[in-house]
Design a protein around this motif. Structure first.
Motif, mmCIF file in Angstrom:
data_model
loop_
_atom_site.group_PDB
_atom_site.id
_atom_site.type_symbol
_atom_site.label_atom_id
_atom_site.label_comp_id
_atom_site.label_asym_id
_atom_site.label_seq_id
_atom_site.Cartn_x
_atom_site.Cartn_y
_atom_site.Cartn_z
ATOM 1 N N ILE A 187 -38.735 -13.543 3.938
ATOM 2 C CA ILE A 187 -39.687 -12.247 4.395
ATOM 3 C C ILE A 187 -40.767 -12.222 3.732
ATOM 4 O O ILE A 187 -41.508 -12.527 3.222
ATOM 5 C CB ILE A 187 -38.964 -11.332 4.817
ATOM 6 C CG1 ILE A 187 -38.327 -11.463 5.594
ATOM 7 C CG2 ILE A 187 -40.710 -10.348 4.954
ATOM 8 C CD1 ILE A 187 -37.717 -9.936 5.978
ATOM 9 N N ALA A 188 -39.677 -12.469 2.164
ATOM 10 C CA ALA A 188 -40.795 -12.915 0.945
ATOM 11 C C ALA A 188 -42.121 -13.744 0.936
ATOM 12 O O ALA A 188 -43.391 -13.884 0.731
ATOM 13 C CB ALA A 188 -40.469 -11.942 -0.247
ATOM 14 N N ASN A 189 -42.048 -14.472 1.047
ATOM 15 C CA ASN A 189 -42.026 -15.435 1.046
ATOM 16 C C ASN A 189 -42.935 -15.605 2.081
ATOM 17 O O ASN A 189 -44.146 -17.075 2.104
ATOM 18 C CB ASN A 189 -41.072 -17.180 1.019
ATOM 19 C CG ASN A 189 -40.354 -16.884 -0.428
ATOM 20 O OD1 ASN A 189 -40.934 -16.686 -1.836
ATOM 21 N ND2 ASN A 189 -38.956 -18.313 0.224
ATOM 22 N N ASN A 190 -42.878 -15.858 2.967
ATOM 23 C CA ASN A 190 -43.220 -15.670 4.366
ATOM 24 C C ASN A 190 -44.614 -14.301 4.089
ATOM 25 O O ASN A 190 -45.742 -14.857 4.545
ATOM 26 C CB ASN A 190 -41.902 -15.392 5.636
ATOM 27 C CG ASN A 190 -43.752 -15.050 6.977
ATOM 28 O OD1 ASN A 190 -44.878 -14.934 7.328
ATOM 29 N ND2 ASN A 190 -42.737 -15.986 8.236
ATOM 30 N N LEU A 191 -44.605 -13.271 3.555
ATOM 31 C CA LEU A 191 -45.664 -13.242 3.549
ATOM 32 C C LEU A 191 -46.527 -13.002 2.169
ATOM 33 O O LEU A 191 -47.925 -12.021 2.291
ATOM 34 C CB LEU A 191 -45.177 -11.348 3.113
ATOM 35 C CG LEU A 191 -44.545 -10.843 4.172
ATOM 36 C CD1 LEU A 191 -43.426 -9.441 4.732
ATOM 37 C CD2 LEU A 191 -45.467 -10.492 5.917
ATOM 38 N N LYS A 192 -46.002 -13.771 1.404
ATOM 39 C CA LYS A 192 -46.913 -14.194 0.094
ATOM 40 C C LYS A 192 -46.785 -13.121 -0.673
ATOM 41 O O LYS A 192 -47.452 -12.801 -1.403
ATOM 42 C CB LYS A 192 -47.844 -14.742 0.331
ATOM 43 C CG LYS A 192 -48.044 -15.803 1.223
ATOM 44 C CD LYS A 192 -49.840 -16.533 1.193
ATOM 45 C CE LYS A 192 -49.981 -17.573 1.791
ATOM 46 N NZ LYS A 192 -49.267 -17.831 3.071
ATOM 47 N N ILE A 193 -45.788 -12.404 -0.646
ATOM 48 C CA ILE A 193 -45.463 -11.332 -1.806
ATOM 49 C C ILE A 193 -43.772 -11.341 -2.954
ATOM 50 O O ILE A 193 -43.155 -13.030 -2.705
ATOM 51 C CB ILE A 193 -44.329 -10.669 -1.455
ATOM 52 C CG1 ILE A 193 -45.596 -10.045 0.161
ATOM 53 C CG2 ILE A 193 -44.592 -8.959 -1.901
ATOM 54 C CD1 ILE A 193 -45.260 -8.156 1.162
ATOM 55 N N ARG A 194 -44.543 -11.047 -4.272
ATOM 56 C CA ARG A 194 -43.438 -11.509 -5.055
ATOM 57 C C ARG A 194 -42.365 -10.818 -4.819
ATOM 58 O O ARG A 194 -41.703 -9.814 -4.576
ATOM 59 C CB ARG A 194 -43.335 -11.101 -7.048
ATOM 60 C CG ARG A 194 -42.859 -11.167 -7.329
ATOM 61 C CD ARG A 194 -43.695 -10.374 -8.659
ATOM 62 N NE ARG A 194 -43.995 -10.977 -8.941
ATOM 63 C CZ ARG A 194 -44.953 -10.656 -9.785
ATOM 64 N NH1 ARG A 194 -44.768 -9.464 -10.153
ATOM 65 N NH2 ARG A 194 -45.627 -11.427 -10.766
ATOM 66 N N HIS A 195 -41.151 -11.809 -4.888
ATOM 67 C CA HIS A 195 -39.285 -10.858 -4.535
ATOM 68 C C HIS A 195 -38.835 -11.014 -5.358
ATOM 69 O O HIS A 195 -39.118 -12.148 -6.424
ATOM 70 C CB HIS A 195 -38.947 -11.762 -3.380
ATOM 71 C CG HIS A 195 -37.556 -11.362 -3.247
ATOM 72 N ND1 HIS A 195 -36.694 -11.670 -3.864
ATOM 73 C CD2 HIS A 195 -37.053 -10.765 -2.403
ATOM 74 C CE1 HIS A 195 -35.612 -11.490 -3.182
ATOM 75 N NE2 HIS A 195 -35.886 -10.302 -2.066
ATOM 76 N N VAL A 196 -37.941 -9.633 -5.788
ATOM 77 C CA VAL A 196 -36.647 -9.038 -6.619
ATOM 78 C C VAL A 196 -35.786 -8.963 -6.416
ATOM 79 O O VAL A 196 -36.030 -7.582 -5.008
ATOM 80 C CB VAL A 196 -37.832 -7.947 -7.478
ATOM 81 C CG1 VAL A 196 -37.208 -7.830 -8.683
ATOM 82 C CG2 VAL A 196 -39.336 -8.093 -7.849
ATOM 83 N N ILE A 197 -34.763 -9.498 -7.071
ATOM 84 C CA ILE A 197 -33.715 -9.188 -6.064
ATOM 85 C C ILE A 197 -33.176 -8.075 -6.511
ATOM 86 O O ILE A 197 -33.252 -7.301 -7.368
ATOM 87 C CB ILE A 197 -32.135 -10.123 -6.450
ATOM 88 C CG1 ILE A 197 -32.653 -11.234 -5.830
ATOM 89 C CG2 ILE A 197 -30.728 -9.302 -6.350
ATOM 90 C CD1 ILE A 197 -31.722 -12.583 -6.363
ATOM 91 N N CYS A 198 -32.814 -6.525 -5.579
ATOM 92 C CA CYS A 198 -32.110 -5.438 -6.272
ATOM 93 C C CYS A 198 -30.660 -5.698 -7.027
ATOM 94 O O CYS A 198 -29.892 -5.915 -6.443
ATOM 95 C CB CYS A 198 -31.705 -5.087 -5.055
ATOM 96 S SG CYS A 198 -30.735 -3.404 -5.129
ATOM 97 N N ILE A 199 -31.245 -5.289 -8.096
ATOM 98 C CA ILE A 199 -29.668 -5.977 -9.453
ATOM 99 C C ILE A 199 -28.968 -4.580 -8.900
ATOM 100 O O ILE A 199 -27.257 -5.033 -8.984
ATOM 101 C CB ILE A 199 -30.702 -5.050 -10.560
ATOM 102 C CG1 ILE A 199 -31.902 -6.062 -11.214
ATOM 103 C CG2 ILE A 199 -29.635 -5.066 -11.504
ATOM 104 C CD1 ILE A 199 -31.101 -7.112 -11.587
ATOM 105 N N ALA A 200 -28.799 -3.017 -8.487
ATOM 106 C CA ALA A 200 -27.660 -2.407 -7.712
ATOM 107 C C ALA A 200 -26.539 -3.361 -6.939
ATOM 108 O O ALA A 200 -25.506 -3.712 -6.810
ATOM 109 C CB ALA A 200 -27.724 -1.195 -7.872
ATOM 110 N N HIS A 201 -27.772 -4.386 -6.370
ATOM 111 C CA HIS A 201 -26.597 -4.587 -4.999
ATOM 112 C C HIS A 201 -26.426 -5.838 -5.713
ATOM 113 O O HIS A 201 -25.566 -6.449 -5.257
ATOM 114 C CB HIS A 201 -27.715 -5.448 -4.127
ATOM 115 C CG HIS A 201 -27.050 -5.343 -2.390
ATOM 116 N ND1 HIS A 201 -27.035 -7.024 -3.022
ATOM 117 C CD2 HIS A 201 -26.310 -4.901 -1.873
ATOM 118 C CE1 HIS A 201 -26.251 -7.230 -1.304
ATOM 119 N NE2 HIS A 201 -25.965 -6.211 -0.841
ATOM 120 N N ALA A 202 -26.985 -6.782 -6.310
ATOM 121 C CA ALA A 202 -25.793 -7.845 -7.267
ATOM 122 C C ALA A 202 -25.079 -7.900 -8.140
ATOM 123 O O ALA A 202 -23.855 -8.019 -7.948
ATOM 124 C CB ALA A 202 -27.199 -8.581 -8.057
#
Length: 452
Positions: free
Chosen positions: A160-175
């Motif tokens: 989704i982030a790539n499609n919208l051309k937005i920088r993606h950051v993984i949720c650290i708490a989830h990871a």
């Protein structure tokens, strides 16, 4: 006439209070039809006529639109925002997509607004999800303000982030949750202990007799009355809390089971020792999880240093562990932690945030080479910013000279900083933008020293 006007105002105030209660407490509209609630309101104010369920719904809708317009106006004042997004399925198997916006308001406070929670009956492809989010961005007018999108590591979310051309950051708490869950599941012997603990907790939660007997034993031992905790599959720290409570209440639990007719057997002393050792290993992860979840400020700069401290703490803890199960758990955690988070120190948004936080700077990094790379990245961004600022300044019209300012403001308004400002301006003209970005006299120091 005056009395009639005051009655109308009173009615409006009570209606607004009712709407606020419905919203804040998530009460159903049908509450205004409940006989007990009607009687209660009549005792408080016999002159107040409760609105109908349909009228209440209209008032809540009006309140929503009013608050939404205020939130939209607030977002238009901001220069940039960050987004978090998640999907889940209800108990009726209906899928929902939620997007939340985070920004710093004009009082420099971190603010949050929920952009929307939408039912999502379509296939959960990246294209469909991206289109749904794009419509939300357009509705709120933030398309050009978005700096990052935080989600879990699901492939469709990253797409989704790539499609919208937005920088993606993984949720650290989830990871972090996934790291610990997978480590727990991969530890031989611990699953057997967890299974027996779950069975024991379930027994005390579902049997009235067992629950009462446990309470009696706790009181006889002059202990606080505490309920046992059952782990939840989606949150790793619920396992920690379950084992912690079982260990704390091992004496009254054992005493209660000894007086009950049940095939649920208490844990052995060896198993309780394994639990205590495993809790030593898991304790730092519990602290990190709570801190990340409760943080009231932007926590991006804390991520890299926190992962560094977790790796250090787990290795130090392993030196004090003698139980094989806990030792295996610690090794699993250490390995998965390194595998999962080693790439964080090359994530630009996190590395820059760490460098710019005066609490951490380069000390927050585990890998010194990555710290040097981050310094170079920060220097380049500062250089570009300084060049842009210099270009904008040179294009502005000339300001009135000092003599004119003194004539208009008086000698008592003499700018004591003028000499320093002039010296700094002269020095800036004699230096390159790159050296200026590195800081005063940086060419005489190592890059690391400049940021330590």
């Amino acid at each position: 006439m005056e009395n009639s006007s005051s009655q109308v105002n009173r009615k409006q105030q009570l209606d607004e209070a009712l709407v606020d209660m419905i919203v804040e407490d998530s009460q159903p509209f049908s509450i205004v039809d409940d006989s007990g609630f009607k009687a209660f309101v009549a005792k408080l104010d016999p002159t107040y006529a409760l609105p109908s369920r349909q009228a209440l719904k209209v008032m809540v809708d009006h309140k929503y639109e009013e608050q939404k317009q205020k939130a939209m106006a607030e977002l238009q004042k901001t220069e940039c925002v960050s987004l978090t997004a998640d999907m889940w399925t209800s108990i009726n198997m209906d899928a929902y997509l939620a997007v939340t916006c985070h920004y710093v308001d004009d009082k420099d406070n971190l603010a949050t607004v929920l952009l929307g929670v939408r039912s999502f009956p379509k296939a959960h492809t990246a294209e469909n999800l991206a289109e749904a989010k794009r419509l939300l961005f357009e509705e709120w007018g933030i398309q050009s303000k978005i700096k990052s999108l935080v989600t879990d590591a699901a492939s469709n979310m990253i797409a989704i982030a790539n499609n919208l051309k937005i920088r993606h950051v993984i949720c650290i708490a989830h990871a972090l949750n996934l790291v610990v869950k997978k480590s727990l599941d991969a530890t031989p012997g611990l699953e057997d202990i967890r299974t027996r603990a779950r069975r024991m907790v379930t027994y005390f939660k579902t049997s009235t007799t067992a629950k009462e007997r446990l309470r009696e034993k706790q009181e006889q031992m002059a202990r606080p009355v505490k309920k046992l905790i059952l782990e939840v599959d989606t949150r790793w720290n619920s396992t920690y809390l379950m084992l912690q409570r079982i260990y704390e209440e091992r004496e009254p639990v054992g005493a209660a089971l000894a007086t009950l007719r049940t095939d649920v057997a208490p844990l052995t002393s060896e198993e309780y020792f394994a639990i205590s050792e495993c809790m030593k290993v898991l304790a730092p992860f519990q602290v990190a999880t709570v801190e990340l979840s409760e943080e009231k400020r932007v926590s991006g700069s804390k991520v890299i240093p926190m992962m560094k401290m977790l790796r250090y703490t787990i290795n130090e803890t392993l030196k004090t562990i003698s139980n094989d199960t806990a030792m295996q758990l610690g090794q699993n955690l250490s390995r998965r932690l390194a595998d999962k988070f080693s790439a964080l120190e090359s994530t630009s948004v996190l590395t820059l945030a760490t460098l710019l936080d005066p609490r951490f700077k380069t000390f927050g990094f585990h890998n010194h080479i990555q710290a040097q790379t981050a310094i170079g990245r920060l220097t380049s961004e500062c250089t570009a910013l300084i060049r842009d600022t210099a270009h904008q300044t040179s294009s502005h019209s000339a300001q009135p000279d000092t003599a004119q300012n003194l004539e208009s403001t008086g000698q008592d308004q003499l700018n004591l900083w003028e000499l320093l400002d002039n010296d700094a301006s002269n020095a800036r003209r004699n230096k390159s933008a790159t050296s200026d970005a590195r800081g005063p006299a940086l060419h005489d120091r190592s890059p690391t020293a400049a940021f330590c």
